[in-house]
Design an enzyme around this catalytic site. Structure first.
Site, PDB file in Angstrom:
ATOM      1  N   TYR A   1       0.834  -1.212   0.000  1.00 41.57           N
ATOM      2  CA  TYR A   1       0.000   0.000   0.000  1.00 41.57           C
ATOM      3  C   TYR A   1       0.864   1.255   0.000  1.00 41.57           C
ATOM      4  O   TYR A   1       1.784   1.400   0.809  1.00 41.57           O
ATOM      5  CB  TYR A   1      -0.921   0.027   1.220  1.00 41.57           C
ATOM      6  CG  TYR A   1      -1.732   1.305   1.321  1.00 41.57           C
ATOM      7  CD1 TYR A   1      -2.793   1.531   0.444  1.00 41.57           C
ATOM      8  CD2 TYR A   1      -1.408   2.299   2.249  1.00 41.57           C
ATOM      9  CE1 TYR A   1      -3.529   2.699   0.504  1.00 41.57           C
ATOM     10  CE2 TYR A   1      -2.144   3.475   2.318  1.00 41.57           C
ATOM     11  CZ  TYR A   1      -3.197   3.675   1.448  1.00 41.57           C
ATOM     12  OH  TYR A   1      -3.914   4.841   1.501  1.00 41.57           O
TER      13      TYR A   1
ATOM     14  N   GLY B   1      -6.713   4.623  -0.441  1.00 47.48           N
ATOM     15  CA  GLY B   1      -8.079   4.565   0.043  1.00 47.48           C
ATOM     16  C   GLY B   1      -8.851   3.443  -0.620  1.00 47.48           C
ATOM     17  O   GLY B   1      -8.417   2.279  -0.647  1.00 47.48           O
TER      18      GLY B   1
END
Length: 522
Positions: free
Chosen positions: A53, A60
């Site tokens: 990530y 998001g």
């Protein structure tokens, strides 16, 4: 004095020194070593090709979108541009400097993975006075203060705007003015720059410093009011506090005793027939002390937060913990929630309530000095001769009441939740709003304390001049008279209200009183 930003020892006082005294900052060698090692770990993860990530995925709700290696740098640039979507008033220079200082300190802990050049650019901007134009609204307090920090970081790219030397310049011109070239961000850097609590904690640090001064000044103002209204200091006796030993309460009571030491005014009516003073005077230690304890509670959280890694994901050495491969990787990048502002938001809301109560008790003491229905016989209505023809400090009390009312309107906690990002970010803190409310409450309380000081000094003009005030209250009276002459005719009061407030938050009153009390002990 240079303030060392090493990720370990930053305090609210240190933030105030950088922000308000323009003290330069430096990053010591050991912190730089941590920054370089964290960067090496990021490169190791990228080389592994694993989806992580913020390094090679979207953000998001778009976390499952994989970004090809050749577009990873674009990902970070796009992040800053898209997230610079704030609104509302621009942050003050103090707020921007606090954000810069606290962001640097978080990055140099060595868990964010930025290059050293990113840190150096931020240090130069802070030291040379390049202040990005930052919109104050837009943060949800998770994933940190995204929108404000994006505006702050956009200048690193040569975009956005910044104030420098009294001029507003495009980002690239502001960087050039201090010898910097715009940066091309690399993997993880955009996210590391905006994922954190720096607007919240920067404002909270300054609020702690100012709230502490305001509480101490309120003790001074309350002691002065006690004298001029012919109150007693018996309610501040140590033996009363000893049987209810809250630390803040004991400190406020001790302050009143010290401030009124050797007061002939207090002594002159020690055996009068008044049984008890009104609560606003008699309960001063209990109320001021509770506020003092609330500020201490916030300070505790701020000192931890200032020296924490608050972005996401965080970069660790491979043997620290590895949920994916049992510690076999050379580096571990873990997603967590250190960006969530709840640890600050709740305590900031608490501070707002506490400072509102402080302002309220000060305003009630002002009323006891100016109100013809409550005043002692020696005081004229609204503290002016020829009352009726003159209004004296009547409207100063109105202003104090209006500020208290506004503080009360902030009483509903800002801490709340509105899910965003397609439900991925389904619980946020709104900590930035909590910091805005707390800042307002501290500022208003300082002004109300200033009103009490002005009225207390004016009331002293009507006390028998053959009676000496206490050592501390005499110094307070003298400090007030440096910014406001005795009121002998109606005049515009707004300028002296502002100066009296500055006495409080600028530390001038405290220095004058402490100096007088120290001299008396020599």
């Amino acid at each position: 004095m240079t303030v060392a930003l090493d990720g370990e020892g930053l305090t609210p006082t240190g933030v105030a020194a950088v922000v308000r005294d323009q003290e330069p900052v430096s990053v010591p060698p050991e912190a730089r070593t941590r920054v370089r090692r964290a960067r090496e770990r990021v490169l190791d993860v990228l080389d592994s090709g694993e989806a992580v990530y913020g390094l090679n995925t979207g953000f998001g709700e778009l976390v499952n979108e994989r970004i090809p290696p050749e577009r990873v740098a674009d990902l970070q640039t796009n992040l800053l541009r898209s997230h610079a979507a704030g609104a509302g008033r621009e942050c003050s220079q103090d707020e921007v400097r606090a954000m810069l200082a606290t962001r640097i300190n978080a990055l140099v802990k060595g868990y964010s993975g930025v290059r050293e050049v990113v840190v150096d650019h931020l240090v130069t901007m802070l030291n040379e006075g390049v202040h990005p134009v930052v919109r104050s609204r837009g943060s949800l307090g998770a994933s940190g203060d995204l929108a404000p920090l994006a505006h702050l970081a956009l200048v690193l790219l040569g975009e956005g705007e910044a104030d420098y030397g009294g001029d507003r310049l495009p980002g690239d011109e502001a960087l050039a003015a201090v010898g910097l070239d715009p940066l091309a961000l690399e993997a993880k850097e955009g996210l590391a720059l905006i994922n954190g609590t720096q607007l919240t904690v920067g404002k909270a640090a300054l609020a702690v410093v100012d709230a502490e001064r305001t509480v101490r000044a309120a003790d001074v103002a309350g002691a002065l009011t006690t004298e001029v209204t012919m109150g007693t200091t018996a309610s501040s006796a140590a033996i009363i506090q000893d049987v209810r030993p809250h630390e803040g309460q004991a400190e406020s009571a001790r302050n009143v005793r010290r401030l009124c030491a050797d007061s002939e005014i207090v002594e002159s009516h020690r055996n009068c027939d008044r049984v008890q003073d009104a609560y606003s005077i008699r309960c001063l230690p209990q109320v001021h002390g509770a506020v003092r304890d609330a500020v201490s509670h916030l300070r505790e959280a701020v000192e931890v937060e200032l020296n924490s890694a608050t972005d996401n994901p965080l970069v660790f050495a491979g043997d620290a913990f590895d949920a994916r491969a049992s510690g076999t990787d050379e580096a571990t990048v873990l997603s967590g929630g250190n960006f969530h502002g709840a640890p600050l938001a709740h305590r900031l809301d608490y501070l707002t309530a506490a400072m509102t109560d402080l302002a309220a008790i000060c305003e009630r003491r002002v009323d006891r000095m100016v109100n013809p229905n409550l005043q002692e016989p020696h005081l004229p209505p609204f503290l002016t001769a020829e009352s009726g023809l003159r209004s004296g400090y009547m409207i100063a009390q109105y202003t104090a009441a209006a500020l208290v009312n506004e503080c009360r309107s902030l009483g509903r906690p800002a801490t709340d939740n509105t899910p965003v990002s397609g439900g991925q970010e389904d619980h946020v803190s709104m900590s930035a709003q909590s910091s805005h409310h707390a800042r307002t409450a501290v500022d208003h309380a300082a002004t109300v304390v200033g009103v009490e000081l002005l009225c207390g000094a004016q009331a002293m003009e009507f006390v028998d001049d053959q009676l000496a005030a206490g050592r501390g209250t005499t110094a307070a009276y003298d400090a007030v008279r440096e910014v406001a002459e005795p009121l002998t005719a109606d005049r515009e009061l707004a300028p002296e209200l502002e100066r009296a407030s500055s006495l409080v938050v600028g530390g001038v009153l405290e220095a004058a009183v402490d100096g007088a009390l120290s001299e008396s002990l020599e």
